[in-house]
Design a protein around this motif. Sequence first.
Motif, short mmCIF file in Angstrom:
data_model
loop_
_atom_site.label_atom_id
_atom_site.label_comp_id
_atom_site.label_asym_id
_atom_site.label_seq_id
_atom_site.Cartn_x
_atom_site.Cartn_y
_atom_site.Cartn_z
N LEU A 83 0.83 -1.01 -0.12
CA LEU A 83 0.03 -0.07 -0.17
C LEU A 83 0.76 1.29 0.25
O LEU A 83 0.14 2.40 -0.42
CB LEU A 83 -0.76 -0.06 1.26
CG LEU A 83 -1.93 -1.30 1.15
CD1 LEU A 83 -2.79 -1.06 2.63
CD2 LEU A 83 -2.73 -1.15 0.05
N ILE A 84 1.81 1.09 0.56
CA ILE A 84 2.64 2.59 0.79
C ILE A 84 3.89 2.50 -0.49
O ILE A 84 4.66 1.77 -0.56
CB ILE A 84 3.66 2.36 2.00
CG1 ILE A 84 2.61 2.06 3.06
CG2 ILE A 84 4.41 3.70 2.44
CD1 ILE A 84 1.58 3.22 3.26
N PRO A 85 3.74 3.71 -1.18
CA PRO A 85 4.49 4.01 -2.53
C PRO A 85 5.99 4.18 -1.93
O PRO A 85 6.36 4.89 -0.81
CB PRO A 85 3.92 5.08 -3.21
CG PRO A 85 3.24 5.83 -2.12
CD PRO A 85 2.68 4.70 -1.31
N ASP A 86 6.98 3.76 -2.57
CA ASP A 86 8.25 3.92 -2.08
C ASP A 86 8.93 5.26 -2.91
O ASP A 86 10.18 5.26 -2.51
CB ASP A 86 9.31 2.68 -2.35
CG ASP A 86 8.77 1.49 -1.60
OD1 ASP A 86 8.45 1.63 -0.64
OD2 ASP A 86 8.87 0.22 -2.29
N GLY A 87 8.37 5.91 -3.73
CA GLY A 87 8.94 6.91 -4.53
C GLY A 87 9.58 8.01 -3.64
O GLY A 87 10.82 8.41 -3.91
N TYR A 88 8.86 8.26 -2.44
CA TYR A 88 9.62 9.47 -1.51
C TYR A 88 10.95 8.83 -1.32
O TYR A 88 12.02 9.53 -1.08
CB TYR A 88 8.36 9.82 -0.33
CG TYR A 88 9.29 10.66 0.38
CD1 TYR A 88 9.21 12.02 -0.01
CD2 TYR A 88 9.77 10.58 1.79
CE1 TYR A 88 9.90 13.16 0.88
CE2 TYR A 88 10.36 11.36 2.55
CZ TYR A 88 10.35 12.70 2.07
OH TYR A 88 10.92 13.69 2.99
N TRP A 89 11.12 7.76 -0.59
CA TRP A 89 12.32 7.22 -0.12
C TRP A 89 13.26 7.01 -1.19
O TRP A 89 14.64 7.09 -0.80
CB TRP A 89 12.03 5.68 0.55
CG TRP A 89 10.88 5.49 1.27
CD1 TRP A 89 9.84 4.62 1.27
CD2 TRP A 89 10.33 6.32 2.33
NE1 TRP A 89 8.84 4.96 2.20
CE2 TRP A 89 9.22 5.77 2.94
CE3 TRP A 89 10.87 7.61 3.10
CZ2 TRP A 89 8.58 6.27 3.76
CZ3 TRP A 89 10.17 8.06 4.02
CH2 TRP A 89 8.92 7.44 4.62
N TYR A 90 13.01 6.73 -2.53
CA TYR A 90 13.98 6.85 -3.46
C TYR A 90 14.76 8.23 -3.66
O TYR A 90 15.91 8.09 -4.04
CB TYR A 90 13.27 6.75 -4.89
CG TYR A 90 12.61 5.31 -5.15
CD1 TYR A 90 12.85 4.11 -4.15
CD2 TYR A 90 11.70 4.80 -6.05
CE1 TYR A 90 12.18 2.88 -4.36
CE2 TYR A 90 11.21 3.85 -6.34
CZ TYR A 90 11.47 2.54 -5.49
OH TYR A 90 10.66 1.59 -5.76
N SER A 91 14.12 9.23 -3.23
CA SER A 91 14.56 10.50 -3.34
C SER A 91 16.03 10.64 -2.61
O SER A 91 16.67 11.63 -2.73
CB SER A 91 13.53 11.55 -3.04
OG SER A 91 13.37 11.56 -1.77
N TYR A 92 16.15 9.86 -1.72
CA TYR A 92 17.30 9.97 -0.96
C TYR A 92 18.51 9.55 -1.61
O TYR A 92 19.58 9.59 -1.12
CB TYR A 92 17.19 9.47 0.46
CG TYR A 92 16.20 10.16 1.51
CD1 TYR A 92 17.13 11.18 2.36
CD2 TYR A 92 14.92 10.03 1.26
CE1 TYR A 92 15.96 12.03 3.21
CE2 TYR A 92 13.80 10.74 2.32
CZ TYR A 92 14.65 11.53 3.12
OH TYR A 92 13.79 12.23 3.97
N PHE A 93 18.51 8.62 -2.54
CA PHE A 93 19.46 7.92 -3.23
C PHE A 93 19.74 8.24 -4.76
O PHE A 93 20.59 7.64 -5.35
CB PHE A 93 19.09 6.49 -3.14
CG PHE A 93 19.11 5.69 -1.92
CD1 PHE A 93 20.11 5.57 -1.10
CD2 PHE A 93 17.65 5.79 -1.19
CE1 PHE A 93 20.15 5.03 0.13
CE2 PHE A 93 17.82 4.97 -0.07
CZ PHE A 93 19.13 4.89 0.75
N VAL A 94 19.19 9.65 -5.17
CA VAL A 94 19.24 9.73 -6.63
C VAL A 94 20.39 10.93 -6.78
O VAL A 94 20.47 11.18 -7.86
CB VAL A 94 17.98 9.97 -7.38
CG1 VAL A 94 17.08 8.79 -7.20
CG2 VAL A 94 17.26 11.17 -6.77
N ILE A 95 20.60 11.42 -5.79
CA ILE A 95 21.53 12.76 -6.02
C ILE A 95 23.17 12.45 -5.90
O ILE A 95 23.27 11.72 -4.95
CB ILE A 95 21.18 13.92 -4.85
CG1 ILE A 95 19.87 14.50 -5.25
CG2 ILE A 95 22.16 15.10 -4.98
CD1 ILE A 95 19.21 15.14 -4.30
#
Length: 411
Positions: free
Chosen positions: A36-48
């Motif tokens: 149920l919980i999308p992971d996209g926000y957590w991805y943002s910590y690893f793309v920079i």
Amino acid sequence: MPSTAVTTGGRRGFFITFTVLLAVWAAVLLTIALTLIPDGYWYSYFVIDYRTGFIRRGLAGEILGLFGRQHYFGGLIVLRWVPTVVFALGLAAVAWSVAVRSGRSQRRGLLALLIPVLPFGFAFALFSARTDLLGGAALIGFALALTRVTTTRATVISSAIYGLVLAVLSLIHEASPFLFGLGSLAALTVLADRLDTKAFRASVVLALGPALLVAAALAAFGRRKVSPQLCHVVQHGMMNHPLAGKPTVGQLLSGFHYYVDYHDWFCRAFLPLFDMTFTEGVRFVASIGVIALAGSTVYGVVTLVISMLAIGHVSGVPVRRFVTILRARPLAMLIGAVMILPVFGTGVDWVRWWVIIAFDLGLVFLLYTRDQPEVDEPPARRTLIVFAVGAILLAVIPIGIIPGFGAPVPI
């Protein structure tokens, strides 16, 4: 007069029943997190990463680069779970240290069962899966090390190792030394109480100095206002983001999906927050409003109090005794409290900061109880009842996963 102590058979049945319930609860939360919980926000910590120069959180993106461009989103899925798993394993290590390594007793077992449902426990690891959890795991390792070492030299060496680890983690999340400075100082004060003033100061400098130097370097030399360049390094790909579809509560509960392009979402919703200067961050926090910030503060303080009282009640060790030891080094505690103020000043997740304060102090309190006489005394029946009711409430209402009130949701 009948004894209030619990019989051996009753104790065994209580522990088995509660352990099973705890396992079911953890499985339900994990299912919710996976489905149920999308992971996209957590991805943002690893793309920079560092392609645009020296920048905060750049090391996390460099780690993502190890997966290769063709496995970009697969790497993000893996990395999203690393902070959760590492932090959860750290909590398990604390439970093992309290309930097994330091001796066995009924109260020790209760403490081990309490740890997952505390506000900074398993639910926090699942639903606040940010990279600062890695700093929390490092603090756990440091605190556990302090319970093992017996000499000043070993304590200083442990502090130096922890300091280097925290410095590296500060390149992944720049707030790490500020979030866990209080916990580091509390651990040295309580768990390494054999240190004289000189050795204590040396340990503090080695434990926090390298990470603070990294934070200072990021503030002085880190590039700012590079959103366009950062936007270009993020790949396109579809991401499930239900809130962007403005679903009803019923749709959310039924597993509603709504897909957006991750590149577009990241550039629109996350980069403006990332690109803020210190002054802009302060203004952003102020824009939330006094009522929302005051509500977050009250809620956060209550979360801290509940955490400490729960540990104290289950262990039988008075919180005031623990506080008295902390007050033996008032300057260190003041420094730890002041260190976290910049985080409150520039980040709107005020409840989250209070939960981390509860973790800083609660972790040290848990390990402090290991060597106290009360923890080896059998619990009264009333203690078991209060524990069961309190633990179930904390499990059903995971108060630690709310980041704050009034903050805009990145949609």
